[in-house]
Motif scaffolding. Structure first.
Motif, short mmCIF file in Angstrom:
data_model
loop_
_atom_site.label_atom_id
_atom_site.label_comp_id
_atom_site.label_asym_id
_atom_site.label_seq_id
_atom_site.Cartn_x
_atom_site.Cartn_y
_atom_site.Cartn_z
N LEU A 2 -38.52 153.18 60.31
CA LEU A 2 -38.94 154.24 61.23
C LEU A 2 -38.23 155.56 60.92
O LEU A 2 -38.84 156.63 60.94
CB LEU A 2 -38.69 153.82 62.67
N ALA A 3 -36.94 155.47 60.65
CA ALA A 3 -36.17 156.69 60.33
C ALA A 3 -36.69 157.33 59.04
O ALA A 3 -36.85 158.55 58.97
CB ALA A 3 -34.69 156.35 60.21
N LEU A 32 -36.24 155.19 69.07
CA LEU A 32 -35.25 155.05 70.13
C LEU A 32 -35.26 153.64 70.72
O LEU A 32 -34.20 153.05 70.96
CB LEU A 32 -35.50 156.09 71.23
N LEU A 33 -36.44 153.09 70.94
CA LEU A 33 -36.53 151.73 71.46
C LEU A 33 -36.02 150.71 70.45
O LEU A 33 -35.37 149.73 70.81
CB LEU A 33 -37.98 151.41 71.86
N ALA A 34 -36.29 150.95 69.16
CA ALA A 34 -35.78 150.04 68.13
C ALA A 34 -34.26 150.10 68.05
O ALA A 34 -33.61 149.07 67.84
CB ALA A 34 -36.41 150.39 66.78
N LEU A 35 -33.69 151.28 68.21
CA LEU A 35 -32.23 151.39 68.22
C LEU A 35 -31.63 150.64 69.42
O LEU A 35 -30.61 149.95 69.29
CB LEU A 35 -31.80 152.85 68.26
N TRP A 80 -44.54 161.99 64.90
CA TRP A 80 -43.40 162.32 65.74
C TRP A 80 -43.58 161.84 67.17
O TRP A 80 -42.63 161.38 67.81
CB TRP A 80 -43.11 163.82 65.71
N VAL A 81 -44.80 161.93 67.69
CA VAL A 81 -45.05 161.47 69.07
C VAL A 81 -44.93 159.95 69.15
O VAL A 81 -44.40 159.41 70.12
CB VAL A 81 -46.45 161.94 69.55
N ILE A 82 -45.38 159.26 68.13
CA ILE A 82 -45.31 157.79 68.12
C ILE A 82 -43.96 157.32 67.60
O ILE A 82 -43.34 156.40 68.13
CB ILE A 82 -46.44 157.19 67.27
#
Length: 188
Positions: free
Chosen positions: A49-50, A76-79, A68-70
């Protein structure tokens, strides 16, 4: 009667002190980081993702809007999931829907099935493009994996397509590239 009650109280106090000592020892164990298969998988997802977000940094405003929207909330949720995976104590038995225990073999088989669907979705998008792949993969998933009845599958597929088309194609004017097969068919 009094000796029976006092023995019961002693037994309860002893059990409570053992439970508290066990909880203290367990919390000390779980404070460290646990590198598990789940943490490794989530770490790979975070990296992908990054990288995807980094690659889209030079996209134009309209083309960069979708990733960017997705991608940002997903990253953030994956982190957050990575932190949970690193702190979680490993389990020998997975717990499925409604708290039912699931054997590791069944959990692994289900994981392979959902990963296969995900790869299939990506292949359909690559081969057919977003506008065609979204309704086709939605209908295929609902009928084959979800085992939905035709009316419900068609209604959900139509609503998904209408939302996708209305938001991205009409309102935001996001240009999606054609799929590989569509572009080959048009060029012949």
């Amino acid at each position: 009667l009094y000796p029976i009650i006092s023995r019961k109280r002693e037994a309860i106090k002893h059990q409570a002190s053992e439970t508290q000592a066990g909880a203290t020892a367990q919390s000390a164990e779980t404070q460290g980081l646990r590198f598990s298969k789940a943490a490794l998988f989530t770490g790979v997802v975070v990296v992908l993702l990054a990288v995807a977000l980094w690659q889209s940094r030079n996209f134009g405003h309209r083309a960069g809007l979708f990733p960017w929207v997705i991608g940002t909330p997903t990253l953030l949720l994956a982190l957050l999931q990575l932190v949970k995976d690193l702190k979680k104590k490993p389990k020998s038995v997975a717990v499925g829907e409604e708290g039912v225990r699931v054997s590791p073999d069944v959990a692994n088989r289900r994981t392979v099935v959902i990963l296969s669907w995900t790869v299939g979705f990506f292949l359909a998008i690559w081969l057919l493009g977003f506008p065609i792949a979204v309704p086709l993969t939605m209908l295929a998933y609902l009928k084959l994996a979800g085992k939905e009845k035709w009316p419900m599958a068609l209604i959900v597929t139509f609503c998904t397509w209408a939302f996708f088309y209305g938001l991205f194609e009409r309102m935001l004017n996001v240009p999606f590239p054609e799929g590989l097969l569509v572009s080959l068919f048009k060029s012949s």
